[in-house]
Motif scaffolding. Structure first.
Motif, short mmCIF file in Angstrom:
data_model
loop_
_atom_site.label_atom_id
_atom_site.label_comp_id
_atom_site.label_asym_id
_atom_site.label_seq_id
_atom_site.Cartn_x
_atom_site.Cartn_y
_atom_site.Cartn_z
N LEU A 172 0.82 -1.21 0.00
CA LEU A 172 0.00 0.00 0.00
C LEU A 172 0.86 1.27 0.00
O LEU A 172 0.59 2.21 -0.75
N ALA A 173 1.89 1.30 0.82
CA ALA A 173 2.74 2.50 0.88
C ALA A 173 3.49 2.70 -0.42
O ALA A 173 3.65 3.83 -0.91
N ALA A 174 3.95 1.60 -1.03
CA ALA A 174 4.64 1.72 -2.32
C ALA A 174 3.68 2.22 -3.39
O ALA A 174 4.04 3.08 -4.21
N ALA A 175 2.45 1.70 -3.39
CA ALA A 175 1.47 2.12 -4.38
C ALA A 175 1.14 3.60 -4.22
O ALA A 175 1.03 4.34 -5.21
N ARG A 176 0.96 4.05 -2.98
CA ARG A 176 0.64 5.47 -2.76
C ARG A 176 1.78 6.37 -3.22
O ARG A 176 1.55 7.43 -3.81
N HIS A 177 3.01 5.95 -2.98
CA HIS A 177 4.16 6.75 -3.42
C HIS A 177 4.17 6.88 -4.94
O HIS A 177 4.43 7.97 -5.48
N ILE A 178 3.89 5.80 -5.63
CA ILE A 178 3.99 5.79 -7.10
C ILE A 178 2.77 6.44 -7.75
O ILE A 178 2.90 7.14 -8.77
N LEU A 179 1.59 6.26 -7.18
CA LEU A 179 0.36 6.71 -7.83
C LEU A 179 -0.10 8.11 -7.43
O LEU A 179 -0.73 8.80 -8.25
N SER A 180 0.17 8.50 -6.21
CA SER A 180 -0.37 9.78 -5.71
C SER A 180 0.57 10.94 -6.03
O SER A 180 1.05 11.64 -5.13
N LYS A 181 0.83 11.14 -7.31
CA LYS A 181 1.72 12.22 -7.73
C LYS A 181 0.95 13.55 -7.70
O LYS A 181 -0.14 13.65 -8.27
N PRO A 182 1.52 14.58 -7.09
CA PRO A 182 0.81 15.86 -7.00
C PRO A 182 0.73 16.59 -8.33
O PRO A 182 1.58 16.42 -9.20
N VAL A 183 -0.31 17.40 -8.46
CA VAL A 183 -0.53 18.23 -9.64
C VAL A 183 -0.76 19.66 -9.17
O VAL A 183 -1.51 19.89 -8.21
N LEU A 184 -0.13 20.64 -9.83
CA LEU A 184 -0.37 22.04 -9.53
C LEU A 184 -1.45 22.58 -10.45
O LEU A 184 -1.44 22.34 -11.66
N THR A 185 -2.40 23.31 -9.89
CA THR A 185 -3.49 23.85 -10.69
C THR A 185 -3.93 25.20 -10.13
O THR A 185 -3.62 25.54 -8.98
N TRP A 186 -4.63 25.96 -10.94
CA TRP A 186 -5.13 27.27 -10.53
C TRP A 186 -6.62 27.21 -10.20
O TRP A 186 -7.39 26.50 -10.86
N ALA A 187 -7.03 28.01 -9.22
CA ALA A 187 -8.44 28.28 -8.93
C ALA A 187 -8.53 29.77 -8.66
O ALA A 187 -8.21 30.25 -7.56
N GLY A 188 -8.90 30.53 -9.70
CA GLY A 188 -8.88 31.98 -9.57
C GLY A 188 -7.47 32.50 -9.40
O GLY A 188 -6.58 32.21 -10.20
N ASP A 189 -7.24 33.24 -8.31
CA ASP A 189 -5.92 33.81 -8.05
C ASP A 189 -5.02 32.86 -7.27
O ASP A 189 -3.86 33.19 -7.00
N ASN A 190 -5.54 31.71 -6.91
CA ASN A 190 -4.79 30.79 -6.05
C ASN A 190 -4.28 29.60 -6.84
O ASN A 190 -5.01 28.99 -7.63
N ARG A 191 -3.01 29.28 -6.61
CA ARG A 191 -2.44 28.07 -7.18
C ARG A 191 -2.24 27.07 -6.05
O ARG A 191 -1.68 27.42 -5.01
N TYR A 192 -2.73 25.87 -6.25
CA TYR A 192 -2.64 24.89 -5.18
C TYR A 192 -2.24 23.53 -5.74
O TYR A 192 -2.29 23.28 -6.94
#
Length: 295
Positions: free
Chosen positions: A86-106
């Motif tokens: 499970l921990a290995a899968a989460r490391h490999i699959l849960s890659k973060p993405v940067l996106t905008w919502a109005g003036d905020n980037r999260y």
């Protein structure tokens, strides 16, 4: 490469991840505790006798398959929540993405969900399955550039050998593009004792092997953990009665898809609000008649 890399329970999650990223697959010797293996065999193997065989070369005319495993045995929860998996899968699959919502980037990232559960029993005389990638179900393109769709485990309920149909794997094929054809000559049979496991990426070419024995059944159990922004291959909402899902701990409920996650995929309206579906299970928690209560 003539054989798959082997690790053991004493190896760290980081070591498992390193081999997965390098080779696309790794064997974990002694993955399961003996009592968990015994429970899985006791719960699942008798049920397999009533399953019909496949009707095409891919599913196997001498191969039995059974899904909805969380409705058949409680012990499968110990497989999917094993830290090395499970921990290995989460490391490999849960890659973060940067996106905008109005003036905020999260930054946001998908969690993981169980996409497939299946017991697979390859009978004597079964030919080898065609080599394939399991992330094809998502129409995933390759190379993946570091963003995988699936991390899968194939657990040996019986010994896997080159003779009885041990899973064929092409190490390094997770890096191939979609034009390169996989060849049987490149595939390595998975050989491991009952209770051991093969963990591999959805982009790795693999196949059920040929069972050349006269009377030996090769029985395995597979579970796929997928990025939670993708549809689950096995429809858990129809395969598993809601009362069965409610009888499991919350971690399992969320892995089965009863969760909206940080990216809000899978929400349900409750009291006029977009809500986490886990709330629908809170009042249903309790034992389920007919489902083994052993853990």
């Amino acid at each position: 490469m003539t054989e798959l890399t082997r690790l053991s329970r004493s190896n760290s999650v980081e070591e498992v991840i390193a081999v997965l990223e390098r080779d696309g697959g790794v064997i974990i010797d002694g993955f399961l505790a003996p009592e968990t293996l015994a429970g899985l065999k006791s719960d699942l193997i008798p049920r397999m006798q009533g399953q019909s065989t496949g009707r095409d070369p891919f599913s196997g005319d001498k191969t039995r398959r059974m899904g909805a495993l969380f409705a058949h045995t409680r012990h499968v929860a110990e497989v999917v929540t094993d830290p090395l998996y499970l921990a290995a899968a989460r490391h490999i699959l849960s890659k973060p993405v940067l996106t905008w919502a109005g003036d905020n980037r999260y930054e946001t990232s998908p969690d993981v969900r169980i996409g497939v559960t299946q017991a697979i029993q390859i009978g004597p005389g079964q030919g080898a399955q065609p080599l394939h990638r399991d992330d094809t179900v998502f129409l995933w393109r390759h190379p993946t550039y570091g963003r995988e769709a699936r991390v899968q485990v194939m657990l040996a309920l019986s010994d896997f050998t080159a003779e009885n149909g041990g899973t064929l794997v092409i190490p390094g094929s997770h890096r191939w593009d979609d034009e390169r054809q996989p060849l049987t000559s490149e595939a390595i049979p998975t050989e491991m004792t009952a209770g051991s496991a093969l963990i591999f990426l959805g982009s790795t070419y693999h196949a059920g092997g040929q069972n050349r024995t006269q009377d030996e059944l090769r029985t395995g159990l597979t579970i796929a953990l997928d990025a939670a922004n993708l549809r689950q291959e096995e429809n858990m909402y129809l395969a598993l009665p809601t009362a069965v899902v409610a009888s499991y701990p919350e971690e399992i409920q969320r892995l089965l898809g009863w969760s909206a996650g940080a990216n809000n995929m899978g929400w349900v309206e409750i009291d006029g609000q977009m809500a986490d579906p886990i709330r629908l299970l809170r009042d249903l928690d309790g034992p389920v008649v007919g489902l083994s209560a052993s853990r």
